[in-house]
Design an enzyme around this catalytic site. Structure first.
Site, PDB file in Angstrom:
ATOM      1  N   CYS A  25       0.876  -1.280  -0.039  1.00 19.75           N
ATOM      2  CA  CYS A  25       0.048   0.039   0.174  1.00 19.75           C
ATOM      3  C   CYS A  25       0.846   1.432   0.050  1.00 19.75           C
ATOM      4  O   CYS A  25       0.641   1.956  -0.901  1.00 19.75           O
ATOM      5  CB  CYS A  25      -0.779   0.040   1.151  1.00 19.75           C
ATOM      6  SG  CYS A  25      -2.214  -1.473   1.321  1.00 19.75           S
TER       7      CYS A  25
ATOM      8  N   HIS B 167      -0.653   6.771   2.571  1.00 19.51           N
ATOM      9  CA  HIS B 167      -0.643   5.439   3.560  1.00 19.51           C
ATOM     10  C   HIS B 167      -1.459   5.601   4.712  1.00 19.51           C
ATOM     11  O   HIS B 167      -2.312   4.910   5.320  1.00 19.51           O
ATOM     12  CB  HIS B 167       0.744   4.776   3.854  1.00 19.51           C
ATOM     13  CG  HIS B 167       0.466   3.453   4.498  1.00 19.51           C
ATOM     14  ND1 HIS B 167       0.912   3.342   5.903  1.00 19.51           N
ATOM     15  CD2 HIS B 167      -0.021   2.244   4.051  1.00 19.51           C
ATOM     16  CE1 HIS B 167       0.766   2.178   6.237  1.00 19.51           C
ATOM     17  NE2 HIS B 167       0.139   1.411   5.164  1.00 19.51           N
TER      18      HIS B 167
END
Length: 490
Positions: free
Chosen positions: A76, A135
């Site tokens: 991610c 993130h």
């Protein structure tokens, strides 16, 4: 299908001063950007798809939907860092989830924008983030089990950042949240990797994010500046949780099993994944590993959960698109939907994302340009780093020097336009090249084989590494792969 709306109760916000160049909103297109965590390139409008995404399908009917969009890193934080900066990773730190919180959040502002959002802000856009765009799930830097800090992950990109953590209390608790207000951390991982909650859409965080986005669109309609609104949805990221009504869209015994559920031939174990993230959910009925396939029944259960979570996010996206249209903002707003990476749903005996195979690297990407009547499902190969220069070209803003991506704006304007048709990805001490036919991966490690070649014309499931018997093809492709070598593993 009816949805109930309630007023959000708890917000994280930060506000900063914007540098405005005084553009009238009508002179510059707005941008609605929607990030969906772990959304692989399997959508309802794609051939042979069993997933139900009517709202993304409706968007795609007026847009360009890419079947061959590839991310730079299959995790991610690193994927989002590459996407936001338009740059490939050059250091091992740039392959990790914490690159932005560790480095972006501490750097002083310089001439080089920290992200394309920062660049838009410098060029007159009012920038608003909601949910997981970088993130951090709420814009702040803190650990999963820590108190919320006031340190911004991207200190220069946003005029406003909003998040409603609801009954979960913090962003990270919400990210791993279950319908009863508990989360993976509070339950010490003694939870299942899925849940069909007896709740409405606001019973999970993405429903709250949707309501914030709708409220913000109504406010943005009346301002003079053009806006960039980024909305980040959690699902279908683990845990695969969603309201039961989305589970009810599917018959579990009709969920297709993985087409290639066994490990690919002629590859090292180090290229694969032990499904550790999936197995963290300790109450899962079965554990996945490279030595143990899930039963057919449990594989269908997990795929059912992923599909339901995706349909839930699809419904939230539909509500936002409906509001955009109701406000008549759709007439001057570019809409982008982006998945930050793919996810193996049992393919190659893997349940997770951290590999250099197609299922982890191929994610959803849809681009809609206001006023354009072009609609197509495009199989051109594009990369996440290409989105930055593409957006700048569409907005007539000069891109900064040093971007690695190349604009594919032409693909959004013509049925016949073509691009370079290569993509590069990085992970596990490896570089992977994707062309229109082949995937070639080179690993910088001792474990053999270090070269993998998959022929997508004859083996689209990447089931057999054919590098050893095709040295000529490897030799022809290797210079192209080396073009994407940023020195990361030197």
């Amino acid at each position: 299908m009816k949805f109930k709306f309630f007023k959000p109760t708890f917000l994280f916000l930060f506000f900063t001063c914007s540098t405005s160049l005084g553009f009238a909103q009508s002179n510059k297109p707005n941008v609605l950007f929607i990030a969906v965590d772990d959304l692989r390139a399997e959508l309802g409008h794609f051939e042979n798809s069993a997933i139900i995404t009517p709202n993304l399908d409706r968007l795609a009917a007026e847009a360009v939907s890419f079947t061959n969009h590839f991310v730079q890193v299959p995790t991610c934080g690193a994927s989002r860092a590459a996407f936001l900066t338009g740059k490939r990773p050059r250091r091992t730190a740039e392959l990790g989830n914490n690159i932005m919180q560790d480095e972006f959040s501490t750097k002083p502002e310089t001439e080089i924008p920290e992200t394309f959002v920062h660049h838009l802000r410098r060029n007159g856009y009012h920038t608003v983030g909601i949910g997981k765009i970088s993130h951090s799930v709420d814009g702040y830097v803190y650990g999963y089990e820590e108190e919320v800090s006031d340190k911004k992950e991207l200190p220069y990109s946003w005029d406003e950042f909003l998040f409603d953590s609801g009954k979960w209390g913090t962003g990270w608790n919400a990210f791993f949240g279950f319908a009863n207000g508990e989360n993976r951390q509070s339950m010490k991982k003694q939870v299942k990797p899925y849940e069909a909650g007896d709740v409405d859409d606001l019973g999970y965080p993405d429903g709250l994010t949707t309501q914030l986005a709708i409220k913000k669109l109504r406010e943005l309609k009346d301002q003079k500046q053009p806006f960039f609104l980024g909305v980040g949805f959690f699902k279908p990221h683990l845990p695969f949780t969603s309201p039961k009504k989305y589970w009810d869209l599917y018959e579990e015994d009709q969920i297709p099993l993985p087409k290639n559920p066994t490990k690919p031939q002629n590859v090292a174990r180090q290229s694969l994944l032990e499904s550790g993230e999936f197995n963290q959910y300790a109450l899962g009925e079965e554990k996945a590993s490279l030595d143990n396939q899930l039963s057919d029944d449990y594989a269908r259960k997990i795929k059912h959960a992923y599909y339901a979570a995706t349909s839930y996010s699809d419904a939230q996206i539909g509500l936002i698109l409906d509001e955009l249209k109701a406000l008549e903002l759709d007439q001057n707003t570019i809409v982008i939907v982006w998945g930050d990476h793919g996810w193996h749903l049992g393919e190659q005996q893997i349940w997770g994302k951290h590999t250099l195979f197609e299922y982890a690297l191929n994610s959803a990407l849809i681009f809609k340009i206001p006023g354009s009547k072009l609609s197509k499902i495009d199989d051109s190969i594009v990369e996440s780093v290409d989105i930055y220069p593409t957006l700048m070209e569409l907005l007539s803003i000069e891109s900064p020097n040093g971007l690695d991506g190349e604009s594919f704006a032409g693909l959004l304007k013509s049925k016949d336009s073509k691009v370079g048709n290569v993509a590069y990805s990085y992970y596990h001490k490896g570089i992977s090249l994707r062309t229109d036919r082949y995937r070639l991966t080179k690993y910088f490690r001792d474990a053999e084989p270090t070269i993998e070649l998959f022929d997508h014309q004859n083996d689209p499931l990447e089931s057999i590494n054919i590098a050893a018997e095709n040295p000529k093809i490897v030799a022809e492709l290797m210079p192209l792969l080396e073009n994407g070598n940023t020195g990361l593993f030197d």
